[in-house]
Design a protein around this motif. Structure first.
Motif, PDB file in Angstrom:
ATOM      1  N   ASP A 212       0.830  -1.308   0.486  1.00  0.00           N
ATOM      2  CA  ASP A 212      -0.355  -0.028   0.256  1.00  0.00           C
ATOM      3  C   ASP A 212       1.236   1.265  -0.265  1.00  0.00           C
ATOM      4  O   ASP A 212       0.641   2.081  -0.791  1.00  0.00           O
ATOM      5  N   GLU A 213       2.132   1.297   1.197  1.00  0.00           N
ATOM      6  CA  GLU A 213       2.755   2.299   0.629  1.00  0.00           C
ATOM      7  C   GLU A 213       3.428   2.239  -0.323  1.00  0.00           C
ATOM      8  O   GLU A 213       3.919   3.720  -1.160  1.00  0.00           O
ATOM      9  N   ALA A 214       3.735   1.081  -1.323  1.00  0.00           N
ATOM     10  CA  ALA A 214       4.691   1.455  -2.043  1.00  0.00           C
ATOM     11  C   ALA A 214       3.639   2.331  -3.309  1.00  0.00           C
ATOM     12  O   ALA A 214       3.994   3.081  -4.502  1.00  0.00           O
ATOM     13  N   ARG A 215       2.557   2.171  -3.418  1.00  0.00           N
ATOM     14  CA  ARG A 215       1.667   2.454  -4.563  1.00  0.00           C
ATOM     15  C   ARG A 215       1.601   3.631  -3.973  1.00  0.00           C
ATOM     16  O   ARG A 215       0.442   4.447  -5.082  1.00  0.00           O
ATOM     17  N   GLU A 216       0.863   3.905  -2.702  1.00  0.00           N
ATOM     18  CA  GLU A 216       0.853   5.288  -2.589  1.00  0.00           C
ATOM     19  C   GLU A 216       1.835   6.398  -2.896  1.00  0.00           C
ATOM     20  O   GLU A 216       1.593   7.783  -3.689  1.00  0.00           O
ATOM     21  N   ALA A 217       3.097   5.880  -2.620  1.00  0.00           N
ATOM     22  CA  ALA A 217       4.142   6.727  -3.625  1.00  0.00           C
ATOM     23  C   ALA A 217       4.660   7.074  -4.737  1.00  0.00           C
ATOM     24  O   ALA A 217       5.369   7.114  -5.447  1.00  0.00           O
ATOM     25  N   GLY A 218       3.751   6.303  -5.408  1.00  0.00           N
ATOM     26  CA  GLY A 218       3.167   5.957  -7.143  1.00  0.00           C
ATOM     27  C   GLY A 218       4.582   4.629  -7.852  1.00  0.00           C
ATOM     28  O   GLY A 218       5.019   5.432  -8.556  1.00  0.00           O
ATOM     29  N   VAL A 230       6.673  -5.054  -0.214  1.00  0.00           N
ATOM     30  CA  VAL A 230       7.881  -5.110  -1.285  1.00  0.00           C
ATOM     31  C   VAL A 230       9.073  -4.487  -1.015  1.00  0.00           C
ATOM     32  O   VAL A 230       9.513  -3.949  -0.039  1.00  0.00           O
ATOM     33  N   CYS A 231      10.309  -5.651  -1.596  1.00  0.00           N
ATOM     34  CA  CYS A 231      11.627  -3.900  -1.132  1.00  0.00           C
ATOM     35  C   CYS A 231      11.871  -3.546  -2.609  1.00  0.00           C
ATOM     36  O   CYS A 231      12.228  -4.264  -3.906  1.00  0.00           O
ATOM     37  N   VAL A 232      12.167  -2.065  -2.598  1.00  0.00           N
ATOM     38  CA  VAL A 232      12.494  -1.081  -3.783  1.00  0.00           C
ATOM     39  C   VAL A 232      13.950  -1.222  -3.383  1.00  0.00           C
ATOM     40  O   VAL A 232      14.609  -1.396  -2.267  1.00  0.00           O
ATOM     41  N   VAL A 233      14.952  -0.756  -4.298  1.00  0.00           N
ATOM     42  CA  VAL A 233      15.977  -0.068  -4.170  1.00  0.00           C
ATOM     43  C   VAL A 233      16.509   1.074  -5.400  1.00  0.00           C
ATOM     44  O   VAL A 233      16.257   1.190  -6.269  1.00  0.00           O
TER      45      VAL A 233
END
Length: 555
Positions: A212-218, A230-233
């Motif tokens: 949810d946080e990832a999608r809100e941040a685009g 999810v793990c983002v880099v």
């Protein structure tokens, strides 16, 4: 509580220049990681025979001799952990009826060959034994999953507790900018080119966020899988210096981004979804320490022995040279008349003297240094033995003892118990850590792998519901293959073991069996007599184990 790195650097502060122990120039290195980096640099210098370069006393450094004592301990420890082979084992893959396990084994074997699994593990184990830790990275590159072995100096986790858990971590190192990093956004091209020849910082930042946080941040979240996290880099190059030589702002958040790294699809790697639900950095300690999450190098308990060995090497070299060209003395010093004696001011500087030489009626003799040489040799042997014993390194595996002089193989195994016990503990740690790496590699390959190489649709349904896999290491000590094959043959003939167990024993002994399942199938086919022949209901008659040139296979 002080870490091992802090204790070591504090103890050697009078001997070693601590500023030379930091492998990086910039002030960006987090303060709580600096003692660890000093520990790494110290033990790496010992392993690479360049400890003298760290000494404050430059004159002493010039005379220091380093003959590879710590490198011997490091390589012996590494080779004991790895054994005579490094492979991947999927439980159940040796069972011809277990199609799912065979599919997972095939997939991992293809991936391991492409990513040079064995050589990467070899490099990581060398680092672990030498400095205390090693780090592996699973790095998605389009539809390919790359395996990287990194120097532990480049790994900066944000610890959540003393157990070694983290949900955020950095890979970072300094490198010379030679203008080759042109795969950056156009707005930053000129800035990076203008800094040709300067030291820049490469940084790769991993962190976990909820879906949810990832999608809100685009952030574009990869579809598929059942992840809630999810793990983002983000990856790129950062400025360390200005043109005038003054330092740029320090700290992770104070560095200026010169250019983002580009992914295979041409997009900048900024908050990109890796496809994982944990940070794909797998940190493995050489030997675990309850005081800290970091590991301990092989030389942690014998540091002063190693330093004394270096001093002994230097002293022995000096006395050996003096023994070959000894100082001379006048055998009749009470006589004051006649020609001047060696060492006197009026003695011609160009005059050469040799032992026993008669010079103008005076007999010169050499100082006997042989007893000092003998003492140094004995002390060197004592120190080497102490280093091996206290680091629990087998004299036999290290090659300093002749195994043929032992009365029996049992005596040899008894002598190797300290090394075997240490190695079992280290292999247990690696089974857990590398098993986790293989689990995540399997999951990623299943969900986003390269179809051209891994045709998952052709494999059994549900083959990847189970994702268990472990590293497999070879034997620590040499194995008598002929004896093993005889034992396996006898056990099979007696019906005491299954064909699957027999094949596993042969693989462990080093027989060249690539596919356990196929080998079991061949054994069963070879054991089955013609239809209608006596004993056709028994499965083990007629089996001949490779390496035994006889036909005694029937019960």
């Amino acid at each position: 509580m002080k870490t091992f790195g802090a204790i070591v650097t504090s103890a050697l502060s009078g001997l070693v220049d601590n500023t030379s122990l930091l492998p990086y120039q910039g002030d960006w290195v987090p303060e709580d990681h600096r003692d660890r980096l000093r520990q790494y640099e110290l033990f790496r210098a010992l392993a690479e025979n360049r400890f003298g370069a760290l000494l404050k006393d430059r004159e002493a450094a010039k005379k220091l001799r380093e003959y590879g004592d710590y490198a011997l301990i490091v390589e012996t420890s590494r080779d004991a952990v790895l054994g005579d082979r490094v492979a991947i084992e999927v439980p159940g893959s040796g069972d011809a009826a277990n199609a799912g396990a065979k599919a997972r084994q095939e997939l991992l074997n293809l991936w391991a060959d492409r990513e040079r699994w064995a050589s990467k593990i070899f490099r990581g184990e060398t680092d672990a034994a030498a400095v205390g830790d090693c780090v592996y990275e699973l790095r998605p590159d389009g539809t390919r999953l790359r395996l990287r072995a990194h120097d532990p100096e480049s790994f900066f986790p944000v610890w959540e507790n003393s157990e070694g858990d983290f949900s955020e971590a950095y890979l970072a190192w300094e490198e010379m900018n030679n203008g080759q990093y042109l795969d950056v956004p156009a707005s930053n091209l000129k800035d990076l080119r203008d800094r040709d020849g300067e030291v820049v910082l490469y940084r790769r930042h991993y962190r976990l966020v909820t879906v949810d946080e990832a999608r809100e941040a685009g952030i574009r979240v990869l579809t598929g899988g059942d992840r809630t996290v999810v793990c983002v880099v983000s990856a790129g190059w950062y400025q360390l210096e200005t043109k005038g030589g003054a330092r740029a702002a320090t700290g992770w958040d104070g560095l200026k981004l010169l250019g983002a790294e580009l992914a295979t699809d041409g997009l900048p790697i900024v908050n990109s979804d890796t496809g994982f639900d944990q940070v794909p950095l797998f940190y493995i300690p050489n030997r675990e320490d309850n005081r800290q999450p970091w590991g301990l190098p092989e030389g942690d308990s014998v540091l002063h022995v190693l330093l004394d060995l270096r001093q002994d090497h230097s002293d022995l070299k000096l006395t050996t040279y003096l023994h070959a060209f000894p100082p001379l003395y006048d055998e009749n010093p009470s006589v004051t008349t006649g020609a001047p004696r060696p060492g006197m001011a009026q003695h011609p500087a160009e005059q050469k003297y040799q032992p026993g030489q008669i010079y103008n009626g005076r007999k010169l003799a050499a100082v006997d240094l042989s007893k000092g040489n003998d003492l140094l040799l004995k002390h060197e042997e004592f120190l080497l033995d102490k280093a091996l014993r206290n680091s629990r390194t087998s004299h036999i595996l290290a090659g300093v003892s002749d195994a043929t002089q032992l009365p029996s193989g049992y005596a040899m195994m008894i002598a190797m118990i300290p090394t075997l016990a240490k190695t079992v503990a280290k292999r247990t740690t690696r089974r857990d850590k590398l098993g986790m790496l293989l689990k995540y590699a399997l999951r990623w390959l299943r969900d986003w792998g390269e179809p051209a190489d891994f045709d998952l649709e052709a494999w059994p349904t549900g083959a990847f519901d189970e994702l268990t896999a472990y590293p497999s290491f070879g034997s620590i000590v040499p194995i008598d293959r002929k004896q093993v094959s005889e034992i396996v043959r006898d056990l099979l003939a007696a019906g005491a073991i299954s064909d699957e167990t027999a094949v596993a024993m042969l693989i462990a002994a080093g027989f060249p069996i690539d596919d356990a399942g196929e080998e079991v199938k061949r054994l069963k086919e070879a054991a089955a007599p013609p239809v209608g022949a006596p004993g056709s209901g028994l499965g083990n008659e007629g089996i001949v184990i490779p390496g035994i040139d006889d036909g005694e296979g029937a019960a």
